[in-house]
Design a protein around this motif. Structure first.
Motif, PDB file in Angstrom:
ATOM      1  N   UNK A 251      19.084  72.474  99.837  1.00  0.00           N
ATOM      2  CA  UNK A 251      19.889  72.833 101.000  1.00  0.00           C
ATOM      3  C   UNK A 251      21.227  73.424 100.640  1.00  0.00           C
ATOM      4  N   UNK A 252      22.306  72.947 101.253  1.00  0.00           N
ATOM      5  CA  UNK A 252      23.639  73.502 100.999  1.00  0.00           C
ATOM      6  C   UNK A 252      24.118  73.366  99.558  1.00  0.00           C
ATOM      7  N   UNK A 253      23.447  72.525  98.765  1.00  0.00           N
ATOM      8  CA  UNK A 253      23.835  72.337  97.373  1.00  0.00           C
ATOM      9  C   UNK A 253      23.350  73.481  96.479  1.00  0.00           C
ATOM     10  N   UNK A 254      22.361  74.235  96.931  1.00  0.00           N
ATOM     11  CA  UNK A 254      21.746  75.258  96.084  1.00  0.00           C
ATOM     12  C   UNK A 254      22.755  76.274  95.540  1.00  0.00           C
ATOM     13  N   UNK A 255      23.661  76.835  96.349  1.00  0.00           N
ATOM     14  CA  UNK A 255      24.614  77.797  95.770  1.00  0.00           C
ATOM     15  C   UNK A 255      25.444  77.207  94.631  1.00  0.00           C
ATOM     16  N   UNK A 256      25.925  75.976  94.799  1.00  0.00           N
ATOM     17  CA  UNK A 256      26.728  75.349  93.745  1.00  0.00           C
ATOM     18  C   UNK A 256      25.890  75.059  92.511  1.00  0.00           C
ATOM     19  N   UNK A 257      24.634  74.638  92.716  1.00  0.00           N
ATOM     20  CA  UNK A 257      23.750  74.362  91.583  1.00  0.00           C
ATOM     21  C   UNK A 257      23.453  75.640  90.807  1.00  0.00           C
ATOM     22  N   UNK A 258      23.163  76.722  91.523  1.00  0.00           N
ATOM     23  CA  UNK A 258      22.905  77.997  90.850  1.00  0.00           C
ATOM     24  C   UNK A 258      24.148  78.502  90.122  1.00  0.00           C
ATOM     25  N   UNK A 259      25.311  78.291  90.719  1.00  0.00           N
ATOM     26  CA  UNK A 259      26.548  78.726  90.075  1.00  0.00           C
ATOM     27  C   UNK A 259      26.758  77.983  88.754  1.00  0.00           C
ATOM     28  N   UNK A 260      26.499  76.675  88.746  1.00  0.00           N
ATOM     29  CA  UNK A 260      26.668  75.906  87.513  1.00  0.00           C
ATOM     30  C   UNK A 260      25.638  76.308  86.465  1.00  0.00           C
ATOM     31  N   UNK A 261      24.381  76.499  86.884  1.00  0.00           N
ATOM     32  CA  UNK A 261      23.349  76.927  85.933  1.00  0.00           C
ATOM     33  C   UNK A 261      23.660  78.312  85.369  1.00  0.00           C
ATOM     34  N   UNK A 262      24.161  79.195  86.222  1.00  0.00           N
ATOM     35  CA  UNK A 262      24.515  80.541  85.771  1.00  0.00           C
ATOM     36  C   UNK A 262      25.672  80.502  84.784  1.00  0.00           C
ATOM     37  N   UNK A 263      26.613  79.597  85.043  1.00  0.00           N
ATOM     38  CA  UNK A 263      27.746  79.422  84.122  1.00  0.00           C
ATOM     39  C   UNK A 263      27.250  78.994  82.744  1.00  0.00           C
ATOM     40  N   UNK A 264      26.321  78.055  82.712  1.00  0.00           N
ATOM     41  CA  UNK A 264      25.784  77.595  81.438  1.00  0.00           C
ATOM     42  C   UNK A 264      24.946  78.676  80.780  1.00  0.00           C
ATOM     43  N   UNK A 265      24.150  79.397  81.585  1.00  0.00           N
ATOM     44  CA  UNK A 265      23.323  80.480  81.048  1.00  0.00           C
ATOM     45  C   UNK A 265      24.184  81.557  80.404  1.00  0.00           C
ATOM     46  N   UNK A 266      25.375  81.753  80.929  1.00  0.00           N
ATOM     47  CA  UNK A 266      26.272  82.777  80.385  1.00  0.00           C
ATOM     48  C   UNK A 266      26.743  82.511  78.976  1.00  0.00           C
ATOM     49  N   UNK A 267      26.544  81.285  78.484  1.00  0.00           N
ATOM     50  CA  UNK A 267      26.938  80.950  77.123  1.00  0.00           C
ATOM     51  C   UNK A 267      25.966  81.498  76.077  1.00  0.00           C
ATOM     52  N   UNK A 268      24.816  81.951  76.542  1.00  0.00           N
ATOM     53  CA  UNK A 268      23.785  82.436  75.629  1.00  0.00           C
ATOM     54  C   UNK A 268      23.734  83.951  75.655  1.00  0.00           C
ATOM     55  N   UNK A 269      23.316  84.545  74.541  1.00  0.00           N
ATOM     56  CA  UNK A 269      23.192  85.988  74.475  1.00  0.00           C
ATOM     57  C   UNK A 269      22.233  86.470  75.541  1.00  0.00           C
ATOM     58  N   UNK A 270      22.576  87.596  76.170  1.00  0.00           N
ATOM     59  CA  UNK A 270      21.745  88.117  77.246  1.00  0.00           C
ATOM     60  C   UNK A 270      20.421  88.609  76.708  1.00  0.00           C
TER      61      UNK A 270
END
Length: 270
Positions: A251-270
């Protein structure tokens, strides 16, 4: 990261502790419905929320917000005594409790646990319609769509292992699994053949270590043992915090969860 759920906090801004209800209002016995209701309707319409929302390990809303509301443990006696206009409960509500609600003539809405982003959006729409807040529901769905569209996952898909609590791991076929994939990860638990949720022997993890392990907190002794074994094996595994408040519900948590996962994903080479 829970601060990122701006619509929820805006709705709740300045909310005072709820006075005991003399009847009417909405009662929720479902912690995931709690967070949706708080984002959909004014606080004064909520007669009570689930006691789980005041538990740090089960809530999806800030504790200081949850503590402004009356709670119930979900017993039929408590809920019926409040004489609510609507009760939002889990689809796992026991038959005997359902029968008691029916005898009392309560208007009920039973919600399941969505395992996809689409299912979570549909649930928001369903609840919003039930409480007369369809426009607000559409706004929340649009925010989820925007959060998904904003993700740029990259070509590589590093394997991520997401621990829900202790040694309990999120597997394939879940909402968290879809969010991991959406953010650009591969769900390592699904690679190991784990569907839904379960536990994994540390030997399995060491034999095929993921790129990142996500934990909701320090992880306790189980996590400490896993770290020692992985270090001894020579595996290079990054460990990051993925807050429990982003794990419990969609529900409303999805945007925040995706933002945190995307932040962590950004630590890895694309």
């Amino acid at each position: 990261m829970i601060r990122a759920i701006l619509p929820l906090l805006l709705v709740l801004g300045g909310c005072a502790p709820s006075a005991p209800s003399a009847g009417g209002g909405i009662v929720s016995t479902n912690p995931c419905a709690d967070q949706m209701l708080l984002a959909l309707v004014p606080p004064e319409r909520i007669a009570a929320i689930s006691h789980y929302s005041q538990d740090p390990g089960a809530t999806s809303i800030p504790l200081d917000v949850a503590r402004r509301f009356r709670t119930t443990t979900g017993t039929a006696e408590e809920v019926i005594a409040l004489q609510p206009e609507l009760v939002v409960a889990s689809s796992f509500t026991p038959p005997a409790t359902r029968a008691a609600y029916e005898r009392a003539g309560l208007k009920m809405l039973y919600l399941d646990s969505p395992v996809t982003i689409a299912g979570s959006k549909a649930q928001i729409v369903e609840l919003a319609k039930a409480v007369g807040a369809a426009p607000r529901g559409a706004e929340l769905v649009a925010q989820i769509d925007a959060a998904v569209a904003a993700v740029r996952p990259g070509r590589a898909r590093p394997a991520a292992l997401l621990f829900i609590a202790g040694d309990l791991v999120n597997g394939g076929g879940t909402l968290l699994d879809e969010m991991l994939i959406t953010a650009g990860f591969r769900d390592a638990a699904a690679d190991y053949g784990l569907m839904s949720t379960g536990t994994l022997p540390v030997e399995t993890i060491v034999s095929r270590p993921p790129a990142v392990i996500l934990i909701p907190d320090g992880g306790g002794r189980t996590a400490a043992l896993r770290r020692r074994v992985l270090k001894t094996s020579g595996a290079t595994v990054v460990e990051r915090i993925f807050p429990r408040s982003l794990i419990n519900c969609g529900g409303p948590t999805i945007p925040a969860a995706l933002a945190r996962l995307t932040e962590i994903r950004g630590e890895f080479a694309r």
